[in-house]
Enzyme design. Structure first.
Site, PDB file in Angstrom:
ATOM      1  N   GLY A 240       0.817  -1.214   0.000  1.00  0.00           N
ATOM      2  CA  GLY A 240       0.000   0.000   0.000  1.00  0.00           C
ATOM      3  C   GLY A 240       0.848   1.260   0.000  1.00  0.00           C
ATOM      4  CE  LYS A 241       4.165   1.907   5.682  1.00  0.00           C
ATOM      5  NZ  LYS A 241       3.493   0.628   5.981  1.00  0.00           N
TER       6      LYS A 241
END
Length: 705
Positions: free
Chosen positions: A337-338
């Site tokens: 996600g990052k």
């Protein structure tokens, strides 16, 4: 002194003549007393004054004539000017006789117009930069090195000379490009070596049949496709050792072909293949997220996860553009996600929270100081410091080391990346001083075999670096020289020439500042420097970190390989040497008790590696406590032969790994390697040039040539 004729030896390769109607015979008579003490090789040269007068001169090999204007223009422009434009009329080459083509060759060399050039046909002006003389010394623009001995040249070089003189069978006589004559002798001009006979080769070592480092050339021939295959093989084995021997797909040069579509933004700030479709470095942006987890040991595992993910992205060979591309990297769910957020926005929302916490900000700021780690930063923060000015005001109270104080003084300068051009200028200054010192210490006969170059990312052709790494390998003639003594004298010389700052390197240069590694086989030093500006009167450049290392000639292949490779490539190559079956086969040939090889910066040694019972081998199979071949004794200890071999090694070489009860026992004898190509071939790999020793880098095909 003759009336109307003044002659001076302005350096060791140029004879300046101030002529006012003097004859060739006058020049010859004037030169005789000046050259009585010359002990080097000479040539018989016939010259003419253009008025019918001719003279035969005995000149040191490589000398050229020029007018005094050559000295004035060279000093004014800072570059040695081509001497053919300043040739005096009284020493022009004589006109050839009408039947010269039918006459037999004369033992007296006839000087051609090209021989009056600065240094022959292979002397580009950019390699002839002048160095500023030290105070109180006269100018010295070049130093002649003794010619290479005939014994150092292989029979293949003689064959190449014969081929260059005689056209090959079937070669067209008309319109065919002339072959370049092989180099026979080089002279030093400042920090570079140029040819005065023939042309300097592009490569040495490898399959060239030329000794590695001959004529000052250290590049080795390579095949780009085979090198990419080796990079892929090392990466795959490092990530999954059990994949050895499995069918590997054909490797194409990783490129950014998808990035060439209309409207795409091409990355220019890094070389990672995964970042090709974005104008920022995804890897660096992900590493910035570690700032959120700098406070406290409880968050250390999160930093470890980010480090592993960043290394995986560095090795990824395809550009990232969509969420599906990120999923194929197989990162953790949170890290994925990052990365996706960085891919879409160029930043991560977690950084916003960290930037609002003053304590986290202070810790990250303190960790930027050279010599300050997380524990020291936490101690400064616990003392109430929040800025660098707070730390500067309490130096004595916080008990800062000399290294931390120097890092604090130059903190702002060290945050600025160093461009290649600046590293190149520092390299030139160090090379000039190094070659001067080598010749002063008696290594003038093979000074061109001194390796002195910038290392690290600079040698891998990166556009920017974070510090300046210089490595020196002394020539064979200085094998008995102490590396520490040479380092100390070199540092004094660089300090007097204005490159080094008088910090962390007092003029006494005690052994505290020159650290021996493995006895006297090498020496290293770390400190600060300020590179002289390119133009006089230009603003001062920032202060830079500089590391200098000195090795003996016998360690050159291993040291150059170690400090030329990227971090991941270096780890993968050493992992291959430890565990790959081809390396184990070579190790057993050298020592029957060996299970692998250990590649360091000084040698390639057979080793016997042990591991605890039940731990899986790199191939994925659990074996009893013992070596990589599965053999073990009743107590799971090294064999008696291995212990005896380890005891035979010196204490400094065995270090902590040489202990019989340790995880690795260094055996012997060392596997000899003469260049980097032989290191790769010993490990059953194709040679990879330094600029390709990275994982996940999109190389340009033009760079591989």
């Amino acid at each position: 002194m003759f009336a109307g004729c003044k002659i001076a030896l302005c350096d060791t390769t140029h004879v300046a003549v101030r002529s006012s109607g003097c004859s060739a015979r006058t020049v010859a008579d004037r030169l005789k007393p000046l050259l009585r003490t010359w002990k080097g090789p000479v040539d018989e040269v016939r010259v003419s004054d253009g008025k019918g007068g001719q003279a035969q001169l005995r000149l040191p090999r490589g000398f050229t004539f020029c007018t005094e204007q050559w000295i004035i223009d060279s000093l004014a422009k800072g570059v040695l000017q081509p001497a053919e434009a300043y040739r005096p009329a009284c020493v022009a080459p004589p006109a050839p006789p009408p039947q010269a083509a039918q006459q037999p060759a004369s033992p007296t060399r006839q000087v051609s117009p090209a021989s009056f050039g600065a240094a022959g046909p292979a002397a580009p002006a950019q390699l002839a930069q002048l160095q500023q003389p030290e105070a109180g010394q006269g100018p010295s623009y070049s130093d002649v090195t003794a010619p290479l001995s005939e014994a150092a040249l292989s029979a293949a070089l003689a064959d190449a000379q014969q081929d260059a003189q005689q056209p090959a069978a079937g070669e067209q006589q008309q319109g065919a490009a002339p072959r370049a004559r092989p180099c026979r002798r080089v002279v030093r001009r400042g920090a570079e070596f140029v040819a005065v006979e023939g042309v300097v080769p592009q490569y040495t070592g490898g399959d060239t049949c030329l000794p590695w480092g001959a004529y000052g050339v250290w590049e080795e021939p390579f095949d780009a496709a085979a090198a990419r295959e080796t990079v892929h093989k090392l990466q795959r084995f490092y990530e999954k050792p059990s994949s050895f021997g499995a069918d590997m797909p054909a490797v194409a040069a990783p490129d950014a072909s998808e990035a060439q579509k209309p409207g795409a933004r091409i990355n220019t700030v890094c070389q990672h293949a995964c970042c090709a479709l974005r104008p920022w470095c995804i890897v660096d942006k992900l590493l910035e997220v570690k700032q959120c987890y700098i406070s406290g040991p409880a968050l250390q595992h999160k930093q470890t996860v980010i480090n592993k993910s960043a290394k995986k992205l560095e090795r990824w060979e395809q550009p990232l553009d969509t969420a599906e591309d990120v999923k194929r990297v197989e990162l953790g769910a949170k890290t994925e996600g990052k990365v996706l957020e960085i891919l879409q926005t160029g930043t991560c929302s977690k950084l916003g929270a960290a930037q609002e916490d003053p304590r986290v900000q202070a810790l990250n700021l303190f960790c930027e100081v050279w010599g300050c780690g997380v524990k020291v930063a936490e101690r400064w923060a616990a003392a109430g410091c929040r800025t660098l000015d707070d730390v500067r005001a309490r130096v004595g109270e916080l008990s800062l080391t000399a290294q931390q104080q120097a890092g604090l003084r130059h903190h702002s300068d060290m945050q600025v990346p160093i461009p290649r051009s600046e590293v190149g200028r520092a390299e030139q200054v160090v090379r000039q001083a190094c070659f001067d010192l080598v010749e002063r210490w008696g290594g003038g006969g093979d000074a061109e075999q001194t390796f002195c170059q910038g290392m690290g990312s600079y040698r891998r052709r990166a556009p920017f670096t974070h510090d300046i790494d210089i490595m020196i390998c002394l020539p064979p003639s200085l094998d008995g020289t102490s590396c520490s003594a040479f380092m100390a004298e070199l540092l004094r010389l660089l300090l007097s020439r204005g490159l080094l700052l008088d910090e962390l390197s007092p003029r006494a240069y005690s052994s505290v500042h020159v650290d021996d590694e493995g006895g006297d086989g090498s020496a290293s030093w770390s400190g600060f420097c300020r590179v002289p500006p390119a133009e006089q009167g230009a603003p001062l450049l920032p202060v830079r970190r500089i590391d200098v290392k000195v090795y003996h000639a016998a360690h050159a292949p291993y040291a150059i390989n170690y400090f030329s490779s990227g971090t991941l490539f270096s780890k993968a190559l050493r992992f291959w040497a430890n565990y790959a079956p081809p390396a184990a086969k070579v190790a057993r040939a050298a020592n029957p008790d060996a299970t692998g090889l250990k590649l360091s910066d000084v040698d390639l040694l057979p080793i016997q590696r042990l591991r605890p019972r039940g731990v899986a081998s790199p191939g994925g199979t659990k074996r009893p406590y013992g070596d990589m071949n599965g053999s073990s004794d009743s107590e799971g200890s090294p064999t008696a032969a291995a212990v005896a071999a380890a005891a035979a090694l010196s204490h400094s070489r065995r270090h902590k790994w040489g202990k019989p009860d340790g995880k690795t026992v260094e055996l012997g004898p060392a596997v000899p390697c003469t260049d980097e190509t032989s290191i790769f071939r010993t490990l059953s790999l194709d040679y990879v040039p330094p600029h390709m020793r990275n994982f996940g880098v999109a190389y340009n095909a033009s760079v591989d040539r």
